[in-house]
Design a protein around this motif. Structure first.
Motif: not given
Length: 499
Positions: A71, A96, A103
Motif C-alpha cells: 500500500h 502494489h 483494494d
C-alpha cells in the motif's frame, strides 16, 4: 529444407531413441482428455484455495508486511528495498499493482497466490502428461494441490505460490527446448527462470536441478551448453539482488540451524519420491520423469540444509516448488498401480475417499487463525477493546508493530509513546524508535498504556529501548487487564487507581 546434423543430434538423445512403446493404458487421450489434464487440477487447486480464503478475518505477521508495504507508493517501496526485504521487492511491486486495481482486503491479498497455485497445478498435470502419459499427468496434477504445504501457501499473501508456478512453467520450456532446440525457446526458458529468481532468489536452485536432470538424462553436450548459457543469464540477472540481499542478511537472523523437524520435513518427502521412482515407466521423450522429478525434489532443500549448518537459511516455504517433483513421482506411481488393478475406477474412487478423509481435518485447521504463528488482526481488535482515546501504546518489541500497520483504525486516538519516525518516511518495515531516555519521559506522562507483546515464553530483546519500557512499566504502573490472542499478548497497564 534440410535439418543440420548438429541440430538433429541436439534434438534427441539415445534414451529417446530407445523409448519403449507406450502401454495402452497411458496412450494419449483425445483433445478433451488432454484439456482435462490441466483443467481438472487447476479447478481443484482453485476450489481449495478459495475455501476459507479469509481465514476467519485473520492475518499473520508476514502477510501484514505484504499488505502494508504494497500500500506504499512505488517510490516508497523502492526506498524500503534499499534497506530491507529486497528479496521480496518484485512481489511487493506486483501486489502494489493488485491493490491499485482492486483494494479488496484479505481476498485481494491472497487471491494472486490462489491463482498462481492453480496455474502450478495445471502445469504439473501437463508436465506429467508430457513425461509419462495422460493418466499419470492427471494423477500428478490432482495430487499436487492436496499436499498440505501447497494448500497452506496457496492462501498466503506472500510470493511462494507465484515462485512455484513460474518454476513449473520454466520446466515446461526446458522440456520444449530439449525436445526441439530453438534459440527462442532457450531464450524463453532463460527469461522465465530469471523471473522466478527475481521473485525469490532461491529459485536458482530449481534451475540447478534442471541442469542435474539434463545430466541424468545424458542429453547431448550441445543441450547442456545451451542450458548453461540460459542458467548463466538467469544468474546474471539475479546477481544484483543477491548482492543487496547479503547486505540485509540480519533480517533472516531468526532462522535456526536445521533441527529434527526440518530434517524430517525434507527426508520423508524425499524418501517417498525415491520409493515412487524405483519402478520407472517408459520414457516419452529425451528426459524421463524420474530424471527430472528427483533432482527437483531433493537438490534445492538438500543444498539449503547443508549451507544452513554454517549460515542458517533453510525454511521449507522458500523451496515449496520441490513438491512439483514429488507430485510427478506420486502421480506416475499411482497410474502404474491403478493400471494393474482389476477395477481401476473403483480403486481410484477408494483412493480419493481415503485421501479426503485423511486430509480433511488438517485442511480445515489450515483455514483457521490458529494455523499461523500469530494474528495481527486479532491483536488490533484486542487493543481497541482494552483501550480508550488518550491512552498510550507500546510495541514490545518494536517489531510487533504489525497490528497497527495492518489495522490502523483500531489504534485511532492512541498515542505511540516510543515512535520517532514512521515506517514509510524512514524507509523501514517498522519505523524508528526514540532513544531510551526519551521513551522513559514520554511513558511517565501517560496514565494508561496498552502494550502489544510476543506471546509468553519468547526471549526478551535486550536493547536499551526494550529494557526501559519494561523497567518503567514495572516500577510505575500496574497491570489492569490481559488479553491473549494467537501468537501475541495484549496488556493494559495503568497508574495506581487508573485501571
Amino acid at each position: 529444407m534440410s535439418i543440420s546434423p548438429a541440430l538433429d543430434t541436439a534434438g534427441a538423445s539415445p534414451r529417446a531413441h530407445r523409448a519403449s512403446p507406450e502401454p495402452p493404458a497411458s496412450r494419449p487421450a483425445g483433445r478433451t482428455g488432454r484439456a482435462a489434464v490441466g483443467l481438472a487440477p487447476a479447478g481443484l487447486a482453485l476450489a481449495l484455495g478459495l475455501w476459507g480464503i479469509r481465514r476467519e478475518n485473520s492475518m499473520w505477521r508476514d502477510e501484514s508486511t505484504t499488505y502494508q508495504v504494497a500500500h506504499r507508493g512505488v517510490a516508497d517501496i523502492w526506498h524500503l528495498l534499499g534497506q530491507a526485504d529486497v528479496v521480496h521487492g518484485l512481489y511487493y511491486l506486483l501486489m502494489h499493482g493488485v491493490f491499485a486495481l482492486w483494494d479488496g482486503g484479505l481476498v485481494a491479498l491472497r487471491l494472486p497466490s490462489v491463482l498462481a497455485m492453480a496455474a502450478a497445478a495445471a502445469g504439473v498435470g501437463l508436465l506429467g502428461q508430457r513425461l509419462a502419459g495422460t493418466r499419470a499427468g492427471l494423477a500428478a496434477g490432482l495430487v499436487f494441490p492436496l499436499f498440505p504445504v501447497v494448500q497452506r501457501y496457496a492462501q498466503e499473501g506472500r510470493s511462494y505460490a507465484l515462485v512455484c508456478a513460474v518454476v513449473v512453467w520454466a520446466t515446461h520450456l526446458l522440456l520444449s527446448a530439449v525436445a526441439r532446440p530453438r534459440k527462442r525457446t532457450w531464450t524463453g526458458y532463460a527469461v522465465v527462470a530469471a523471473l522466478a529468481c527475481l521473485l525469490h532468489e532461491f529459485a536458482i536452485l530449481a534451475v540447478a536441478a534442471h541442469g542435474v536432470a539434463l545430466y541424468r538424462a545424458r542429453v547431448p553436450a550441445a543441450l547442456g551448453w545451451a542450458w548453461g548459457q540460459a542458467a548463466a543469464a538467469a544468474g546474471f540477472v539475479l546477481a544484483p539482488l543477491v548482492i543487496v540481499s547479503q547486505q540485509q542478511v540480519a533480517l533472516v537472523g531468526w532462522i535456526s540451524p536445521p533441527g529434527t523437524s526440518q530434517l524430517l520435513g525434507f527426508g520423508v518427502p524425499a524418501l517417498a519420491g525415491v520409493l515412487c521412482a524405483r519402478a520407472p515407466g517408459p520414457a516419452r521423450g529425451p528426459i524421463a520423469l524420474g530424471d527430472l522429478a528427483l533432482p527437483l525434489l531433493i537438490l534445492p532443500p538438500a543444498v539449503l540444509i547443508a549451507v544452513s549448518y554454517l549460515h542458517p537459511l533453510y525454511v521449507d516455504r522458500y523451496v515449496i516448488y520441490v513438491y512439483v517433483g514429488l507430485a510427478l513421482l506420486v502421480g506416475a506411481r499411482l497410474e502404474r498401480l491403478l493400471r494393474t488393478s482389476p477395477a481401476p475406477r473403483t480403486a481410484a474412487a477408494a483412493l480419493a475417499v481415503v485421501a479426503a478423509a485423511a486430509l480433511l481435518p488438517y485442511s480445515a485447521q489450515l483455514r483457521t487463525p490458529q494455523s499461523r504463528i500469530d494474528d495481527t488482526m486479532a491483536a488490533a481488535r484486542a487493543v481497541r477493546e482494552l483501550s480508550r482515546p488518550g491512552d498510550g501504546v507500546l510495541f514490545m518489541p518494536a517489531r510487533r508493530r504489525e497490528p497497527i500497520m495492518s489495522s490502523p483504525g483500531d489504534f485511532r486516538g492512541l498515542e505511540e509513546l516510543a515512535l520517532a519516525e514512521r515506517p514509510v518516511p524512514s524507509g523501514t518495515l517498522h519505523g524508528i524508535e526514540l532513544p531510551a531516555p526519551r521513551i522513559r519521559i514520554r511513558m511517565l506522562t501517560a496514565r494508561r498504556i496498552v502494550t502489544v507483546n510476543d506471546s509468553p515464553g519468547q526471549p526478551l530483546d535486550d536493547t536499551p529501548q526494550e529494557n526501559v519500557k519494561r523497567g518503567v512499566l514495572k516500577k510505575y504502573f500496574q497491570r489492569c487487564a490481559v488479553r491473549d490472542v494467537t501468537g501475541m499478548r495484549i496488556v493494559l497497564y495503568g497508574r495506581p487507581g487508573s485501571c
